[in-house]
Scaffold this active site. Sequence first.
Site, PDB file in Angstrom:
ATOM      1  N   SER A  80       5.423 -27.656   6.050  1.00 50.51           N
ATOM      2  CA  SER A  80       5.369 -26.265   5.641  1.00 50.51           C
ATOM      3  C   SER A  80       6.449 -25.865   4.643  1.00 50.51           C
ATOM      4  O   SER A  80       6.396 -24.766   4.076  1.00 50.51           O
ATOM      5  CB  SER A  80       5.488 -25.367   6.886  1.00 50.51           C
ATOM      6  OG  SER A  80       6.737 -25.559   7.548  1.00 50.51           O
ATOM      7  N   SER A 101       7.478 -30.861   8.652  1.00 47.23           N
ATOM      8  CA  SER A 101       7.497 -29.896   7.556  1.00 47.23           C
ATOM      9  C   SER A 101       8.508 -30.173   6.464  1.00 47.23           C
ATOM     10  O   SER A 101       8.459 -29.552   5.409  1.00 47.23           O
ATOM     11  CB  SER A 101       7.723 -28.493   8.114  1.00 47.23           C
ATOM     12  OG  SER A 101       6.602 -28.072   8.859  1.00 47.23           O
ATOM     13  N   LYS A 109      14.112 -21.888   2.618  1.00 49.39           N
ATOM     14  CA  LYS A 109      12.784 -21.552   3.122  1.00 49.39           C
ATOM     15  C   LYS A 109      12.818 -20.166   3.768  1.00 49.39           C
ATOM     16  O   LYS A 109      13.776 -19.818   4.458  1.00 49.39           O
ATOM     17  CB  LYS A 109      12.376 -22.622   4.146  1.00 49.39           C
ATOM     18  CG  LYS A 109      10.977 -22.522   4.718  1.00 49.39           C
ATOM     19  CD  LYS A 109      10.773 -23.703   5.651  1.00 49.39           C
ATOM     20  CE  LYS A 109       9.383 -23.761   6.253  1.00 49.39           C
ATOM     21  NZ  LYS A 109       9.214 -24.971   7.092  1.00 49.39           N
TER      22      LYS A 109
END
Length: 453
Positions: free
Chosen positions: A155, A179, A77
């Site tokens: 996320s 997330s 990420k």
Amino acid sequence: MTSTIAGLSGAFASRQADPAEVLEACIQRIQDESAGAPGIIASPTFERARASAHASAERWRKGQPLSAVDGIPMVWKDVFDMSGQVTTCGSAVRKNANPATEDAALVRQLEAGGAVSVARTTLSEFAYSGLGINPFAGTPVNPWDPKTPRVVGGSSSGSAAAVIRGWVPCGMGSDTSGSLRVPAAFTGLVGFKPSHGRYVAGGMFPLAPSLDTAGPLVRDVRDASLLDAVLTGVPVPATALRDWTFVVPAGRALAANTDEVQAVFERVLGLLRGQGVKFVERAFGAFEETRDLFDQHGTLVAVEATQVHRELLQSEALALVDPRIAARMKLGAQLSAASAAEITGRRAPLLARSQADMAAGEVLLYPTVCMTAPEIGPLNEDVAWFAACNARVLQNTMLASYLDMPTLSLPAGLAVSGLPVGLSVSMAAGRDALLLAVAERLQEALQDKLRAD
């Protein structure tokens, strides 16, 4: 390509696969499919990966792998620093920031074990949404619905999308309010949020520092266990489901599940009961009190994210932020000092309450998200629905985050709509290895039954 860490590691050991060849297959698939599946890769790191994969191949040929993740391709990420690259956090605000001068601590640790870093992936801007929609970095589309574009969840959206599409067997992400677990639930993956501080956090851009955790998105609980053992040196213990009692929390804290999610959850409970698993349904007081606290005063994420983004909130650059994310930031900044003090001050007592609420040998079991993956179109068209849907998506996951409960989301099967539903397994803070052991047994108990159905 084998879709799991355990499977690939075994193939390397038996000489049925070669890390360099596996990497090239990953790269080829990313290059072939990215045009038709945009919004996943933020920045490729292919040359770096090739050097790592060739070194890994040589170690495997000598029978000297560094760890169970030696040669395993993974993506990161875009909140984890990687030397020479800008950590954008999915925001135009940071596109011209200085490149990182060193790797994040977790990147260093896993690469020291031989992991191969293939790319960095997109996310909700500044990791501040559970939906995964991002007009700047791109929005991955959930492959489970070929007709209607739906969110992957956030996320850690890009990491989940890369794994569910078979590009890599592992996507590393972060989890502050859900997330990792939300995209796992929406895509039928395993997402593991460890206890806070279990994994090193240096070089990971923060959202709410006392909540932020790093963790994996994978297809199999065993892979999460392998990663955990590499990172902590703590092996997952042996256990059996008959040794545990599963608590299904009653009360209002988790009462907003849609009918299709609740139906899948009840079906899972029935399958487990048929195998002799013990259940008790009761209110989990720490969840109930935490829900009341959030409703009355707001969330710890809002308090801490206001501090993280204080300069941005006071600058003209805020105009570059997605207005829906900027609105969340502004709302957090409007919390009163009294509410902020209540939110932070109540945490330690509620952590103690969560420990006391669980007797020895008990595990929480509940739906990860109260709904299936929503459509992207209406979320982009209606600001009010974006805010309301984001709150709904995170309402189950944020409770365990505040209470620092290690939690793993398992695939629970498909709803009548054909969309995946996630099953959360939570234990008291610090019991991560036991949680992984229990989750492995749950996965084994459910897999054949769910596949048969």
